[in-house]
Design a protein around this motif. Sequence first.
Motif, PDB file in Angstrom:
ATOM      1  N   CYS A   1       0.340  -6.958 -10.867  1.00 40.57           N
ATOM      2  CA  CYS A   1       1.021  -5.676 -10.679  1.00 40.57           C
ATOM      3  C   CYS A   1       2.477  -5.902 -10.271  1.00 40.57           C
ATOM      4  CB  CYS A   1       0.272  -4.860  -9.628  1.00 40.57           C
ATOM      5  SG  CYS A   1       0.863  -3.167  -9.454  1.00 40.57           S
ATOM      6  N   TRP A   2       2.697  -6.817  -9.349  1.00 37.28           N
ATOM      7  CA  TRP A   2       4.046  -7.120  -8.865  1.00 37.28           C
ATOM      8  C   TRP A   2       4.924  -7.626 -10.009  1.00 37.28           C
ATOM      9  CZ3 TRP A   2       7.889 -10.689  -8.010  1.00 37.28           C
ATOM     10  CH2 TRP A   2       8.732 -10.468  -6.930  1.00 37.28           C
ATOM     11  N   LEU A   3       4.377  -8.552 -10.807  1.00 35.34           N
ATOM     12  CA  LEU A   3       5.157  -9.139 -11.892  1.00 35.34           C
ATOM     13  C   LEU A   3       5.396  -8.140 -13.022  1.00 35.34           C
ATOM     14  CD1 LEU A   3       3.548 -12.700 -12.100  1.00 35.34           C
ATOM     15  CD2 LEU A   3       5.771 -12.071 -11.136  1.00 35.34           C
ATOM     16  N   ALA A   4       4.406  -7.274 -13.304  1.00 38.23           N
ATOM     17  CA  ALA A   4       4.584  -6.278 -14.357  1.00 38.23           C
ATOM     18  C   ALA A   4       5.719  -5.323 -14.005  1.00 38.23           C
ATOM     19  CB  ALA A   4       3.280  -5.512 -14.570  1.00 38.23           C
ATOM     20  N   LEU A   5       5.756  -4.873 -12.746  1.00 40.11           N
ATOM     21  CA  LEU A   5       6.837  -3.992 -12.313  1.00 40.11           C
ATOM     22  C   LEU A   5       8.182  -4.702 -12.384  1.00 40.11           C
ATOM     23  CD1 LEU A   5       5.089  -2.327  -9.249  1.00 40.11           C
ATOM     24  CD2 LEU A   5       5.588  -1.245 -11.442  1.00 40.11           C
ATOM     25  N   ARG A   6       8.193  -5.977 -12.022  1.00 41.08           N
ATOM     26  CA  ARG A   6       9.440  -6.751 -12.074  1.00 41.08           C
ATOM     27  C   ARG A   6       9.913  -6.933 -13.512  1.00 41.08           C
ATOM     28  NH1 ARG A   6      10.925 -11.882 -13.156  1.00 41.08           N
ATOM     29  NH2 ARG A   6      12.706 -12.757 -12.007  1.00 41.08           N
ATOM     30  N   THR A   7       8.991  -7.257 -14.422  1.00 42.08           N
ATOM     31  CA  THR A   7       9.362  -7.491 -15.812  1.00 42.08           C
ATOM     32  C   THR A   7       9.983  -6.250 -16.441  1.00 42.08           C
ATOM     33  OG1 THR A   7       7.602  -9.123 -16.051  1.00 42.08           O
ATOM     34  CG2 THR A   7       8.467  -8.165 -18.074  1.00 42.08           C
ATOM     35  N   ALA A   8       9.465  -5.086 -16.055  1.00 44.95           N
ATOM     36  CA  ALA A   8      10.009  -3.833 -16.584  1.00 44.95           C
ATOM     37  C   ALA A   8      11.233  -3.363 -15.807  1.00 44.95           C
ATOM     38  CB  ALA A   8       8.935  -2.751 -16.554  1.00 44.95           C
ATOM     39  N   GLY A   9      11.621  -4.099 -14.765  1.00 43.58           N
ATOM     40  CA  GLY A   9      12.791  -3.712 -13.988  1.00 43.58           C
ATOM     41  C   GLY A   9      12.564  -2.501 -13.125  1.00 43.58           C
ATOM     42  N   LEU A  10      11.331  -2.330 -12.627  1.00 44.78           N
ATOM     43  CA  LEU A  10      10.994  -1.140 -11.849  1.00 44.78           C
ATOM     44  C   LEU A  10      10.943  -1.469 -10.367  1.00 44.78           C
ATOM     45  CD1 LEU A  10       8.134   0.245 -14.124  1.00 44.78           C
ATOM     46  CD2 LEU A  10      10.582   0.679 -14.255  1.00 44.78           C
ATOM     47  N   GLY A  11      11.851  -0.881  -9.590  1.00 40.14           N
ATOM     48  CA  GLY A  11      11.830  -1.011  -8.142  1.00 40.14           C
ATOM     49  C   GLY A  11      12.396  -2.328  -7.643  1.00 40.14           C
ATOM     50  N   GLY A  12      12.717  -2.361  -6.336  1.00 43.15           N
ATOM     51  CA  GLY A  12      13.166  -3.588  -5.701  1.00 43.15           C
ATOM     52  C   GLY A  12      11.986  -4.451  -5.305  1.00 43.15           C
ATOM     53  N   ARG A  13      12.280  -5.631  -4.724  1.00 46.06           N
ATOM     54  CA  ARG A  13      11.206  -6.586  -4.393  1.00 46.06           C
ATOM     55  C   ARG A  13      10.204  -5.984  -3.418  1.00 46.06           C
ATOM     56  NH1 ARG A  13      15.675 -10.095  -4.866  1.00 46.06           N
ATOM     57  NH2 ARG A  13      16.212  -9.816  -2.677  1.00 46.06           N
ATOM     58  N   TRP A  14      10.697  -5.400  -2.328  1.00 47.89           N
ATOM     59  CA  TRP A  14       9.772  -4.865  -1.331  1.00 47.89           C
ATOM     60  C   TRP A  14       9.094  -3.591  -1.821  1.00 47.89           C
ATOM     61  CZ3 TRP A  14       7.797  -7.554   2.401  1.00 47.89           C
ATOM     62  CH2 TRP A  14       8.493  -8.654   2.905  1.00 47.89           C
ATOM     63  N   MET A  15       9.777  -2.823  -2.664  1.00 47.98           N
ATOM     64  CA  MET A  15       9.134  -1.636  -3.206  1.00 47.98           C
ATOM     65  C   MET A  15       8.029  -2.026  -4.181  1.00 47.98           C
ATOM     66  SD  MET A  15       8.794   1.505  -2.988  1.00 47.98           S
ATOM     67  CE  MET A  15      10.191   1.749  -1.880  1.00 47.98           C
ATOM     68  N   ARG A  16       8.261  -3.082  -4.971  1.00 46.87           N
ATOM     69  CA  ARG A  16       7.197  -3.582  -5.843  1.00 46.87           C
ATOM     70  C   ARG A  16       6.014  -4.065  -5.026  1.00 46.87           C
ATOM     71  NH1 ARG A  16      11.577  -5.864  -8.858  1.00 46.87           N
ATOM     72  NH2 ARG A  16      11.258  -7.908  -7.879  1.00 46.87           N
ATOM     73  N   THR A  17       6.316  -4.686  -3.910  1.00 50.36           N
ATOM     74  CA  THR A  17       5.250  -5.170  -3.028  1.00 50.36           C
ATOM     75  C   THR A  17       4.426  -4.010  -2.490  1.00 50.36           C
ATOM     76  OG1 THR A  17       6.600  -7.079  -2.393  1.00 50.36           O
ATOM     77  CG2 THR A  17       4.763  -6.492  -0.936  1.00 50.36           C
ATOM     78  N   ALA A  18       5.111  -2.960  -2.063  1.00 55.06           N
ATOM     79  CA  ALA A  18       4.402  -1.793  -1.529  1.00 55.06           C
ATOM     80  C   ALA A  18       3.542  -1.136  -2.604  1.00 55.06           C
ATOM     81  CB  ALA A  18       5.408  -0.794  -0.955  1.00 55.06           C
ATOM     82  N   LEU A  19       4.085  -0.984  -3.807  1.00 56.82           N
ATOM     83  CA  LEU A  19       3.314  -0.362  -4.885  1.00 56.82           C
ATOM     84  C   LEU A  19       2.109  -1.217  -5.266  1.00 56.82           C
ATOM     85  CD1 LEU A  19       6.210   0.946  -7.174  1.00 56.82           C
ATOM     86  CD2 LEU A  19       4.583   2.335  -5.873  1.00 56.82           C
ATOM     87  N   SER A  20       2.298  -2.532  -5.324  1.00 52.07           N
ATOM     88  CA  SER A  20       1.180  -3.421  -5.653  1.00 52.07           C
ATOM     89  C   SER A  20       0.109  -3.372  -4.570  1.00 52.07           C
ATOM     90  CB  SER A  20       1.687  -4.860  -5.828  1.00 52.07           C
ATOM     91  OG  SER A  20       2.659  -4.932  -6.849  1.00 52.07           O
ATOM     92  N   TRP A  21       0.540  -3.213  -3.333  1.00 49.79           N
ATOM     93  CA  TRP A  21      -0.406  -3.083  -2.215  1.00 49.79           C
ATOM     94  C   TRP A  21      -1.203  -1.790  -2.355  1.00 49.79           C
ATOM     95  CZ3 TRP A  21      -2.949  -5.567   1.323  1.00 49.79           C
ATOM     96  CH2 TRP A  21      -3.425  -4.922   2.455  1.00 49.79           C
ATOM     97  N   LEU A  22      -0.549  -0.713  -2.740  1.00 46.42           N
ATOM     98  CA  LEU A  22      -1.260   0.553  -2.934  1.00 46.42           C
ATOM     99  C   LEU A  22      -2.285   0.435  -4.064  1.00 46.42           C
ATOM    100  CD1 LEU A  22       1.572   3.230  -2.541  1.00 46.42           C
ATOM    101  CD2 LEU A  22      -0.016   2.367  -0.830  1.00 46.42           C
TER     102      LEU A  22
ATOM    103  N   PHE B   1       6.903   6.136   2.957  1.00 44.98           N
ATOM    104  CA  PHE B   1       6.249   5.142   2.107  1.00 44.98           C
ATOM    105  C   PHE B   1       5.563   4.071   2.945  1.00 44.98           C
ATOM    106  CE2 PHE B   1       5.643   2.695  -1.736  1.00 44.98           C
ATOM    107  CZ  PHE B   1       5.630   3.680  -2.719  1.00 44.98           C
ATOM    108  N   SER B   2       6.175   3.717   4.070  1.00 44.54           N
ATOM    109  CA  SER B   2       5.546   2.748   4.974  1.00 44.54           C
ATOM    110  C   SER B   2       4.250   3.309   5.539  1.00 44.54           C
ATOM    111  CB  SER B   2       6.501   2.385   6.109  1.00 44.54           C
ATOM    112  OG  SER B   2       7.675   1.787   5.610  1.00 44.54           O
ATOM    113  N   ALA B   3       4.259   4.595   5.907  1.00 46.26           N
ATOM    114  CA  ALA B   3       3.044   5.226   6.427  1.00 46.26           C
ATOM    115  C   ALA B   3       1.948   5.244   5.362  1.00 46.26           C
ATOM    116  CB  ALA B   3       3.360   6.642   6.900  1.00 46.26           C
TER     117      ALA B   3
END
Length: 713
Positions: free
Chosen positions: A118-139, A397-399
């Motif tokens: 999930c983290w790498l897919a978001l990165r490859t598409a250029g979606l979100g920053g590093r920590w935002m990708r981390t948060a989305l992948s965690w969700l 988003f943190s909550a």
Amino acid sequence: MKRLMPLVLRVAPLLTLLAATLWLVSPYLSSNLVGSGDAVWYRHQVQDAIAQARAGQFPLWVGQTEAAYNGAIHPLRSAPALLHSAAVLDWVTGQTRSAGWILNHLIAGFVLVAATSCWLALRTAGLGGRWMRTALSWLFVTCPGVLGLAAAQDLLMSVTALPWLPWVFVGALSIRIGGWRAPSVLGLALGGLWWSHAPVALWTCLSLVVLIIVDWLASAGWRSELPKAIGKIGLAASVFLVAASYPLVSVLSLRNPGESLVPAMIQVSDLLREINNVFPAIVIPVDPDQPRLAVMQPGYAILGLLAACIAVGVLSPRRFPAAAATGAAGFALLVFILPIPKLTPLLWESLPTFWTAMTNLWPMQRVVPLLGALAVAGVGCLLARERVRPQWFKVAFSALAIWAGSQGLAVRELARKSTADPQATALVGHPENINVSAYCYQQLPRRPSTFIHGVTDAEMELRWLPKGSEPTTAKAWVERLAVDPWEFLDLRRTENPGLFRSARAWRLEPGRKYLLNFDFLKQPSGVLRLTGRAMQRVYPLPSAGDAHGFGAGEGQERSLTVWTTQAEGDDVWLEFIPQDPATFDLTAFARCRLLPIRREALPVQLQSLVPLRLELRDWPGGAIETPRMAVPGWQARGDDRWLPVSRSPEGRVQIDVPAGVTTVAVIFQPSLLMRVAFGCGVACLSAFLFLAPFPFADVSHREDSGELNPALR
């Protein structure tokens, strides 16, 4: 050190995600059994896979060992990724680990790969920053319906589909980028999904139709770009057909003419009743005391992400086409698992019968993981539009991430509570307890009439029809030669008022097999158990099988095969739990005798299972019915000649063996098309690893700038 710091900062978010995910899957980092009956079955199928691979059989086409001696094609036909991954992991670990260790670490590994994917897919598409990708992948990974596939429902085939889902939806939302990478990755990922689990892949295809159509219609100038859209979709479809060729070919090939693709049909009324029963538990926080099915829910975090996509897509579809597409696809999927009067029944009744059959009674198991990946991909597109975010957004988003983590821990607790101790785990793995269950006959047109809901022995399932003699079974042959006297079964009450136990145990010597023969004095109702130091078996009565399986009914078998793999032997006790202990008559249960099986007296003896090898003694000629179920591909060789193979009335592989033949080998030879399809699939999935890391866009999105991702223009 200064040069290392930028690298550390870049990988820190991903490492944080992996560490947190590892804690969630920590109950699987052992050899102990995690789960219930379905987990036991998966464990046995992994045992079959690694035993075949260790015997030199790879790829895996059908089941062959004592865990699947009937030639099971499920899950090898519907989800080949799980068992092939098990065989590969067994090879990587030096073929020294147990089936339980292999299975557990596969599950943990697939969840970890899903988070990384999930983290790498978001990165490859250029979606979100590093920590935002981390948060989305965690969700995504903490979604109860994602983590709960294994922890709450033992849906281990579906777990193997998780790493592909983010790539599918990110690829679909990025397909409008100029270039061929996004549609190629989409096709490869969708092919991998079909390798992992066909029902999840089927629902993913439905959601992709909605997603891509709405995404293109909502974008500005879609009419002028229609030819380009058709070309890209055609490219994705072509890549998909090659990547998924093996699962598709195997479904078409491993069946006899006239058989249904999905033999078991599901009543829509039964499915709708399950949807109603699980509501409203499916939309409230996870509670370990709730029914396990209620865990298969999106959770508030994923529902919140979907709600944001729906709201933005409705308010401004032209500016946010990806959000509009995500909201439309997400809403369409939610309608199928929430009991909306009139609308939900109408949608289910409009689907083809094979679709509901593949879905089974609990659609949330197929749909909710899709919602998790879809929501994360859609919000990733939204967040990529604006690099500067207010403080309240970060707090909110943190909550959300903390709440999702608490739900993930609740699901983890379910896995921890369902973990068996080492002794109970060892019992599951003993060959004398391995059950070729009804699951092993799934996707086969029928079960033989001698099927038993309990442990059986492959050799005693042999049936031969010699010329000039009556047809007989191996069991009947042993019983006919028996001279042992009958004894009345002396059952006595135990401290447990509902449990009765035999006054003495039967002694099983190592290296010997026995028939435990019954003469039931009436038709008992209850549960028969055989217990020992290494034995744990259960047989329901009055019928523990089909028409001619073990039981007390007319025409049913009256014997069970028992043996021990313990070097020092074992003492086996019989226990009975009557349906009504108050009226149970101890004196009118059954007579019993323990008959040693003298294999040297059998005219047909089973020498091995991989391959199935028979040794014949003074064979007069005739037919031999094997324990394997007949599907195209079975061949037989007797001494130095090929023998005719047919399908017996019981649906098994039957061989015509002329007189004088001393050995018969039954082997499975897949068609050339199946072999080519398997090779194409492996090549495509390998190509995915080299293609996926490159950016989808022709103009790379820079993380440190405010430039708009071209995918979202």
